[in-house]
Design an enzyme around this catalytic site. Structure first.
Site, short mmCIF file in Angstrom:
data_model
loop_
_atom_site.label_atom_id
_atom_site.label_comp_id
_atom_site.label_asym_id
_atom_site.label_seq_id
_atom_site.Cartn_x
_atom_site.Cartn_y
_atom_site.Cartn_z
N HIS A 8 -7.51 -5.78 0.33
CA HIS A 8 -6.31 -5.01 0.65
C HIS A 8 -5.60 -5.50 1.91
O HIS A 8 -4.57 -4.96 2.28
CB HIS A 8 -6.71 -3.54 0.85
CG HIS A 8 -5.59 -2.55 0.77
ND1 HIS A 8 -4.94 -2.24 -0.41
CD2 HIS A 8 -4.99 -1.80 1.73
CE1 HIS A 8 -4.01 -1.33 -0.17
NE2 HIS A 8 -4.01 -1.05 1.11
N SER A 26 0.83 -1.20 0.00
CA SER A 26 0.00 0.00 0.00
C SER A 26 0.87 1.26 0.00
O SER A 26 1.64 1.48 -0.93
CB SER A 26 -0.97 -0.04 1.19
OG SER A 26 -1.95 0.95 1.08
N ASP A 83 -10.19 -5.11 -3.77
CA ASP A 83 -9.59 -4.12 -2.89
C ASP A 83 -10.48 -2.87 -2.86
O ASP A 83 -10.76 -2.27 -3.90
CB ASP A 83 -8.20 -3.76 -3.43
CG ASP A 83 -7.37 -2.93 -2.48
OD1 ASP A 83 -7.93 -2.02 -1.84
OD2 ASP A 83 -6.15 -3.17 -2.41
#
Length: 297
Positions: A261, A151, A228
């Site tokens: 995610h 991320s 995600d």
């Protein structure tokens, strides 16, 4: 070199996991990191090392606890060094009602605007001070470094590899923020860390770096889950793919149906990422042993 204080020690997968701190001149206070040393390092051999950058709200412990990476790193004889995601402690500016700016959200950039610029220098910390400090203290081979991120950390890993290809020989990312200057998270950071000057993202935005001629010879392995929740609003893997194609940058971008995610996603593909690094680091010969001490984008 600053003295390192070990806060925790655990035997794991034939090696050891440590959580430690040292006084950082770059961040102006105590800095935290976690470390996995495989059995080869405990026997005195210098081993390849992957520097891991975690995402928003994480700490130096998150990756080693949640990613299931240690057993795979142990199989390949690789060390893992995990940075905290921001400066912390007394005197660190913060915004108490925001989770995506301030402590836990350093974005691996050097802030230029008050009051952030004095302590929020995560770029210099992960690029220079952290590797210099840990490679001086532990049997880590500074000529065989990889960088990995998730991320926000994926964004940082991309930028580090593109700007400093001599410091890293392998690179991989999970769900990176690919074009931070063009997404809400990056826009918020622009206003606070950069005083509203979006041009300062030129030094950290992977898409902008590719467009300006930066490249990473080792190529990138990137995994992205298609369920995600941040995919369309914040991550923009298509922008990275297009920028890499135009620049001639080697990129293996894999999209996965049903994955989100979380670290459940990371766990699902971490073995392949560790193997990707092991294949490159165990065949790399580079004539450098430690990171440059200072940089100011």
């Amino acid at each position: 070199m600053p003295a390192i204080t070990t806060k925790e020690y655990h035997k794991c997968c034939g090696g050891e996991v440590r959580r430690a701190t040292f006084t950082s001149q770059t961040l102006g206070g105590e800095a935290a990191f976690s470390l996995f040393l495989p059995k080869q390092a405990l026997a005195g051999r210098n081993v390849p090392v992957i520097y891991v950058l975690a995402g928003l709200t994480c700490t130096e412990e998150t990756f080693l606890i949640k990613a299931n990476a240690v057993r795979h790193a142990a199989q390949h004889g690789l060390a893992l060094v995990c940075s905290d995601t921001s400066p912390r402690g007394a005197g660190v500016p913060t915004i108490t009602d925001e989770w995506d700016i301030g402590p836990g959200a350093g974005y691996y950039v050097n802030a230029t605007a008050a009051p952030w610029q004095a302590r929020y220098r995560m770029w210099d910390f992960v690029r220079s001070e952290l590797p210099t400090t840990v490679e001086n203290a532990f049997p880590l081979d500074g000529a065989r470094r990889g960088v990995m991120g998730h991320s926000m950390g994926g964004m940082g890993a991309l930028a580090l590899a593109l700007r400093e290809p001599g410091l890293y020989q392998s690179a991989s990312m999970f769900a990176p923020i690919c074009n931070p200057s063009a997404v809400p998270w990056g826009e918020k950071a622009t206003q606070l860390y950069f005083g509203g000057d979006s041009h300062l993202w030129d030094a950290y935005d992977p898409c902008r770096l590719l467009a300006s001629g930066h490249e990473f010879p080792g190529g990138f392995l990137v995994d992205q889950g298609l369920d995600d929740p941040f995919l369309k609003s914040q991550l923009h893997p298509d922008a990275l793919e297009n920028a890499a194609r135009k620049a001639g940058q080697a990129l293996k971008l894999r999209r996965h149906e049903g994955y989100d995610h979380s670290y459940w996603f990371v766990q699902s593909f971490i073995a392949e990422h560790i193997r990707h690094h092991a294949e490159q680091l165990n065949h790399t010969q580079v004539n450098h042993t430690q990171a440059p001490r200072e940089t100011t984008p």
